[in-house]
Scaffold this motif. Structure first.
Motif, short mmCIF file in Angstrom:
data_model
loop_
_atom_site.label_atom_id
_atom_site.label_comp_id
_atom_site.label_asym_id
_atom_site.label_seq_id
_atom_site.Cartn_x
_atom_site.Cartn_y
_atom_site.Cartn_z
N UNK A 103 10.46 0.62 -7.40
CA UNK A 103 10.05 1.26 -8.65
C UNK A 103 8.80 2.11 -8.40
N UNK A 104 8.47 2.96 -9.39
CA UNK A 104 7.26 3.77 -9.25
C UNK A 104 6.02 2.89 -9.15
N UNK A 151 3.56 2.97 -5.96
CA UNK A 151 2.13 3.25 -6.04
C UNK A 151 1.31 2.13 -5.38
N UNK A 152 1.73 0.88 -5.58
CA UNK A 152 1.04 -0.23 -4.93
C UNK A 152 1.16 -0.13 -3.42
N UNK A 153 2.34 0.26 -2.95
CA UNK A 153 2.58 0.42 -1.53
C UNK A 153 1.71 1.55 -0.96
N UNK A 154 1.66 2.68 -1.67
CA UNK A 154 0.86 3.81 -1.21
C UNK A 154 -0.63 3.47 -1.22
N UNK A 155 -1.06 2.72 -2.23
CA UNK A 155 -2.47 2.33 -2.30
C UNK A 155 -2.83 1.43 -1.12
N UNK A 156 -1.94 0.53 -0.78
CA UNK A 156 -2.19 -0.36 0.36
C UNK A 156 -2.29 0.44 1.66
N UNK A 157 -1.38 1.40 1.83
CA UNK A 157 -1.44 2.24 3.03
C UNK A 157 -2.73 3.04 3.07
#
Length: 315
Positions: A39-40, A44-50
């Motif tokens: 999901x979006x 976003x959580x994944x991108x923030x972690x990266x």
């Protein structure tokens, strides 16, 4: 090896050793994908972690569904290195003016989705058009750079076939193209054997390598392989045996083998979950493999069947 969060000395500003591939965030992707498209909110959580893990480089394409728009919303106000790609299909007899117009339209659409005024790196996604239209496409890339719509031009090698390299070779050496992305992994050594990687290194190109896990094929057990990939059983068994022999996990083996090659600047690795992001960061920061293991890999996988290492042939 330098820590992943540091920019590559040989690469572009903001180029991290790990480039997060985002096709999985825009469309369901990968033969081993079991979780589907996140999901979006999860994306976003994944991108923030990266981002917090030091990943400053991201790979997308106009063809990756919602990926460009997602990155545009997430990175609005942040400074990152985004590589995107455009697909071209000129009509027979298309003029240089028509090709440049089509490329501008595609770039402007990507810029709108990415919420950028200039694409850091724009790559050609389908290389088959270079055989007929390589000249005007190259001229159009130069025009896009002159007008500030893109910072750097590049080529994304598609299949690693001899025919593809034959048609691309003059353009891979052309100064217009400062970045190249190509598929390469522990089973597919074609860009090494044909001299492409060393040529790109000597020419000072920024080299991205994708398909390190062959869309997840390297992780698959024999019983999970579809019938059309039966030929993968033998090389996968050899790979598992080498992993056990040297006490190196298969993922670390796959990453370190490519990461430490001369001329490789960044590894494009996708993720569908936060755990995968954490794992990928750890792998890119992980140890090198023994030289004896590297030599065994070069011999054991020198001639893996083309239908195993060319995903388009899996269909």
């Amino acid at each position: 090896m330098p820590n992943q969060i540091m920019p590559s000395e040989a690469g572009t500003d903001l180029l991290s050793k790990l480039t997060l591939g985002t096709v999985q965030l825009g469309i369901p992707y990968g033969i081993h994908n079991r979780s589907g498209m996140p999901s979006e909110e999860s994306s976003f959580e994944l991108l923030q972690l990266a981002w917090e893990g030091g990943v400053t480089s991201y790979d997308t394409a106009a063809a990756y569904g919602e990926s460009e728009s997602l990155l545009g919303r997430f990175f609005h106000g942040k400074q990152s290195l985004v590589t995107t790609k455009i697909h071209l299909r000129p009509e027979p007899g298309a003029t240089g003016t028509e090709i440049e117009r089509a490329m501008r339209e595609r770039v402007e659409s990507s810029l709108e989705r990415l919420q950028l005024s200039s694409v850091p790196i724009l790559m050609l996604h389908n290389t088959d058009v270079m055989e007929t239209f390589g000249g005007p496409i190259t001229a159009s890339f130069e025009a896009l750079k002159r007008d500030g719509l893109i910072a750097k031009a590049g080529i994304s090698v598609s299949q690693n076939t001899p025919d593809e390299y034959r048609s691309l070779w003059p353009y891979l050496q052309n100064d217009t193209y400062e970045a190249v992305q190509l598929p390469m992994n522990v089973l597919d050594h074609r860009p090494l054997r044909n001299g492409c990687v060393s040529m790109l290194a000597e020419a000072g190109k920024t080299v991205f390598v994708r398909s390190l896990f062959l869309q997840g094929l390297l992780y698959m057990k024999d019983e999970d392989l579809p019938p059309r990939l039966g030929a993968a059983q033998e090389p996968l068994a050899k790979l598992r045996a080498l992993s056990e022999k040297y006490g190196v996990s298969l993922p670390q083996l796959a990453v370190s083998f490519i990461r430490d090659l001369d001329g490789v600047n960044s590894l494009v690795i996708g993720a569908e979950t936060k755990d995968q992001v954490r794992d990928n960061i750890a792998l890119v920061e992980g140890p090198s493999i023994p030289e004896a293991m590297r030599e065994e890999i070069a011999v054991a996988f020198a001639d893996v069947p083309e239908q195993v290492i060319t995903p388009i042939m899996w269909k």
